[in-house]
Design an enzyme around this catalytic site. Structure first.
Site, PDB file in Angstrom:
ATOM      1  N   GLU A 135       0.810  -1.215   0.000  1.00  0.00           N
ATOM      2  CA  GLU A 135       0.000   0.000   0.000  1.00  0.00           C
ATOM      3  C   GLU A 135       0.843   1.265   0.000  1.00  0.00           C
ATOM      4  O   GLU A 135       1.918   1.311   0.584  1.00  0.00           O
ATOM      5  CB  GLU A 135      -0.844   0.045   1.268  1.00  0.00           C
ATOM      6  CG  GLU A 135      -1.799  -1.088   1.383  1.00  0.00           C
ATOM      7  CD  GLU A 135      -2.494  -1.068   2.726  1.00  0.00           C
ATOM      8  OE1 GLU A 135      -3.304  -1.961   2.956  1.00  0.00           O
ATOM      9  OE2 GLU A 135      -2.225  -0.175   3.534  1.00  0.00           O
TER      10      GLU A 135
ATOM     11  N   CYS B  62       3.076   8.480   1.555  1.00  0.00           N
ATOM     12  CA  CYS B  62       3.431   7.505   2.589  1.00  0.00           C
ATOM     13  C   CYS B  62       3.700   6.173   1.891  1.00  0.00           C
ATOM     14  O   CYS B  62       2.812   5.616   1.250  1.00  0.00           O
ATOM     15  CB  CYS B  62       2.241   7.421   3.545  1.00  0.00           C
ATOM     16  SG  CYS B  62       2.405   6.153   4.787  1.00  0.00           S
TER      17      CYS B  62
ATOM     18  N   CYS C  91       4.716  -7.054   7.891  1.00  0.00           N
ATOM     19  CA  CYS C  91       5.660  -6.557   8.908  1.00  0.00           C
ATOM     20  C   CYS C  91       5.867  -7.646   9.949  1.00  0.00           C
ATOM     21  O   CYS C  91       4.940  -8.388  10.263  1.00  0.00           O
ATOM     22  CB  CYS C  91       5.081  -5.304   9.570  1.00  0.00           C
ATOM     23  SG  CYS C  91       6.240  -4.471  10.671  1.00  0.00           S
TER      24      CYS C  91
ATOM     25  N   CYS D 269       3.056  -5.124  16.218  1.00  0.00           N
ATOM     26  CA  CYS D 269       2.554  -4.121  17.160  1.00  0.00           C
ATOM     27  C   CYS D 269       1.051  -4.402  17.311  1.00  0.00           C
ATOM     28  O   CYS D 269       0.348  -4.586  16.315  1.00  0.00           O
ATOM     29  CB  CYS D 269       2.810  -2.711  16.643  1.00  0.00           C
ATOM     30  SG  CYS D 269       4.579  -2.369  16.482  1.00  0.00           S
TER      31      CYS D 269
ATOM     32  N   CYS E 234      -1.667  -2.402  15.377  1.00  0.00           N
ATOM     33  CA  CYS E 234      -1.412  -2.134  13.955  1.00  0.00           C
ATOM     34  C   CYS E 234      -1.922  -3.293  13.100  1.00  0.00           C
ATOM     35  O   CYS E 234      -1.620  -4.457  13.367  1.00  0.00           O
ATOM     36  CB  CYS E 234       0.084  -1.932  13.715  1.00  0.00           C
ATOM     37  SG  CYS E 234       0.483  -1.698  11.974  1.00  0.00           S
TER      38      CYS E 234
ATOM     39  N   CYS F 234      -2.629   1.936   8.314  1.00  0.00           N
ATOM     40  CA  CYS F 234      -1.626   0.964   7.932  1.00  0.00           C
ATOM     41  C   CYS F 234      -2.155  -0.455   7.678  1.00  0.00           C
ATOM     42  O   CYS F 234      -2.672  -1.103   8.570  1.00  0.00           O
ATOM     43  CB  CYS F 234      -0.657   0.934   9.105  1.00  0.00           C
ATOM     44  SG  CYS F 234       0.976   0.509   8.699  1.00  0.00           S
TER      45      CYS F 234
HETATM   46  N1  SAH Z   1       7.319   0.221  11.298  1.00  0.00           N
HETATM   47  C1  SAH Z   1       7.373   1.640  11.264  1.00  0.00           C
HETATM   48  C2  SAH Z   1       6.602   2.298  10.136  1.00  0.00           C
HETATM   49  C3  SAH Z   1       5.243   1.783   9.786  1.00  0.00           C
HETATM   50  S1  SAH Z   1       3.893   2.202  10.823  1.00  0.00           S
HETATM   51  C4  SAH Z   1       6.957   2.216  12.611  1.00  0.00           C
HETATM   52  O1  SAH Z   1       6.568   1.455  13.477  1.00  0.00           O
HETATM   53  O2  SAH Z   1       7.105   3.405  12.805  1.00  0.00           O
HETATM   54  C5  SAH Z   1       3.713   3.937  10.665  1.00  0.00           C
HETATM   55  C6  SAH Z   1       2.989   4.590  11.833  1.00  0.00           C
HETATM   56  O3  SAH Z   1       1.584   4.282  11.824  1.00  0.00           O
HETATM   57  C7  SAH Z   1       3.509   4.123  13.181  1.00  0.00           C
HETATM   58  O4  SAH Z   1       3.680   5.185  14.074  1.00  0.00           O
HETATM   59  C8  SAH Z   1       2.405   3.213  13.632  1.00  0.00           C
HETATM   60  O5  SAH Z   1       2.461   3.049  15.001  1.00  0.00           O
HETATM   61  C9  SAH Z   1       1.176   3.927  13.120  1.00  0.00           C
HETATM   62  N2  SAH Z   1      -0.029   3.106  13.087  1.00  0.00           N
HETATM   63  C10 SAH Z   1      -0.133   1.825  12.704  1.00  0.00           C
HETATM   64  N3  SAH Z   1      -1.412   1.387  12.807  1.00  0.00           N
HETATM   65  C11 SAH Z   1      -2.146   2.422  13.258  1.00  0.00           C
HETATM   66  C12 SAH Z   1      -3.528   2.603  13.547  1.00  0.00           C
HETATM   67  N4  SAH Z   1      -4.405   1.610  13.403  1.00  0.00           N
HETATM   68  N5  SAH Z   1      -3.931   3.823  13.976  1.00  0.00           N
HETATM   69  C13 SAH Z   1      -3.041   4.835  14.105  1.00  0.00           C
HETATM   70  N6  SAH Z   1      -1.721   4.727  13.840  1.00  0.00           N
HETATM   71  C14 SAH Z   1      -1.264   3.536  13.421  1.00  0.00           C
END
Ligand code: SAH
Length: 376
Positions: free
Chosen positions: A106, A119, A126, A130, A133, A362
């Protein structure tokens, strides 16, 4: 016995989009004996590909026809296919790209009044899991090549007609139409795909091509500590850290890589090892999760943790997805949290949720497309 004659097979064309100058030079050396001429060819190709968005050798009018014909038989300049595109009411445009091996990634274009951000993804899926996420729920994971990373940018330039706009700049649109910023905040952890991300950044920053300044490229990381200093020194781009919690016990759950590099290790490395340049700040992303990390105590702790480190905090209202165990903090809670941070003189914008109607969080588009297929 009669031998059946088959027609000559066309050699498999190699894609040259997203190759670095060094790699292109090696290829051109096969066509031009004189090194000076080979490097001239690289400059010509570079300009056609990255300043004009040309995808066919036929249009490269300053390269003689014979050579163009030869190049055509060996090479192609191809972009990832757009499998799905969704445009939000607020102009946010989300792409689902299909790569040569059928992997899906994406990319999101986020237009604003004074700038526009792209972005991009650095991995398919990944590995970091997390818990809030969506990308972490996807099984298949692999690194993207530098070519696939650059392919996302070029495909969006094509789709939005940005090659022309890049030259004319001003338009009638209420949004800023050229891409001014690139953030590695799509799928994947860029610092776990360091070499390919670095090569892609070098192409983005090439001043005879796409020409993004290092200050307009941000790598977002969950905290791969040893690689942060390296990226800052070698690539020179901006660093964003997905902090999301102020205590290890909470961060261990939200961002499990914290068990390998905890808050103390992460922040002391940022304070002591990363040598920030003039007026540079580290951005901290902090997703606001109802009842998990959003108390006033969290806000005060956050301020204390970042003391002595030039930083800004990006509060991100949680973008909910089906099946997620979390809820977004209320607007009042997010504002109260922000006020505490601002009182401490740290900048703290609340990130406006963008593209909510198209599931721009994401990893969501890719998962929904997989579900769609499964239900056919
Ligand atoms: N792996 C990297 C980059 C990808 S995620 C990182 O962790 O920074 C990019 C950003 O989107 C991160 O800050 C992540 O925590 C956030 N993110 C992911 N899922 C999300 C969600 N459902 N709502 C809000 N932010 C989210």
């Amino acid at each position: 016995m009669q031998v059946k004659l088959t027609s000559p097979v066309k050699p498999q064309e190699k894609n040259i989009l997203g190759l670095g100058r060094d790699q292109l030079l090696l290829l051109m050396a096969d066509f031009e004996i004189q090194p000076k001429k080979a490097s001239m060819r690289v400059n010509q190709l570079w300009s056609w590909i990255y300043c004009h968005g040309i995808s066919s050798f036929d249009n490269m009018t300053n390269i003689d026809k014979n050579l163009r014909e030869k190049l055509k038989t060996f090479f192609k300049i191809s972009r990832p296919n757009i499998e799905k595109k969704e445009v939000s009411n607020d102009g946010t445009t989300k792409y689902l790209f299909c790569l040569e091996d059928q992997s899906k990634i994406e990319t999101v274009f986020i237009p604003e009044e004074t700038r526009s951000t792209l972005c991009i993804s650095s991995q398919v899926g990944c590995t970091l899991s997390c818990s809030f996420c969506h990308t972490g729920t996807q099984k298949l994971v692999r690194n993207l090549s530098s070519q696939e990373i650059i392919g996302q940018v070029i495909a969006v330039y094509d789709d939005l007609g940005l090659w022309k706009k890049m030259k004319t700049k001003g338009t009638q649109s209420p949004f800023f139409e050229v891409i001014t910023n690139i953030v590695f905040m799509g799928m994947g952890e860029p610092l776990l795909n360091y070499e390919q991300v670095k090569s892609a950044c070098n192409i983005l920053m090439d001043n005879k091509g796409l020409d993004f300044s290092r200050r307009r490229i941000t790598l977002s990381t969950a905290g791969i500590v040893p690689k942060i200093k390296m990226a800052h020194e070698e690539i020179g781009c901006m660093i964003a850290v997905s902090l999301h919690a102020t205590e290890d016990k909470t961060r261990d759950i939200l961002v499990p890589i914290n068990k390998k590099w905890n808050l103390k290790q992460l922040l002391s490395s940022l304070k002591d090892d990363v040598k920030l340049r003039n007026s540079e700040r580290v951005t901290f992303e902090y997703v606001m999760l109802d009842g998990v990390n959003d108390t006033n105590e969290d806000a005060h702790r956050l301020v204390r943790l970042l003391q002595g480190l030039p930083s800004k905090i990006n509060l991100i209202p949680f973008n909910s997805w089906t099946g997620s165990q979390y809820k977004r903090s209320s607007t009042d809670r997010i504002n109260a949290f922000r006020d505490i941070i601002i009182k401490s003189r740290l900048p703290s914008p609340i990130r406006k949720p963008r593209g909510e109607d198209i599931m721009a969080a994401c990893g969501q588009l890719r998962s929904s497309s997989i579900k769609e297929k499964a239900s056919i």
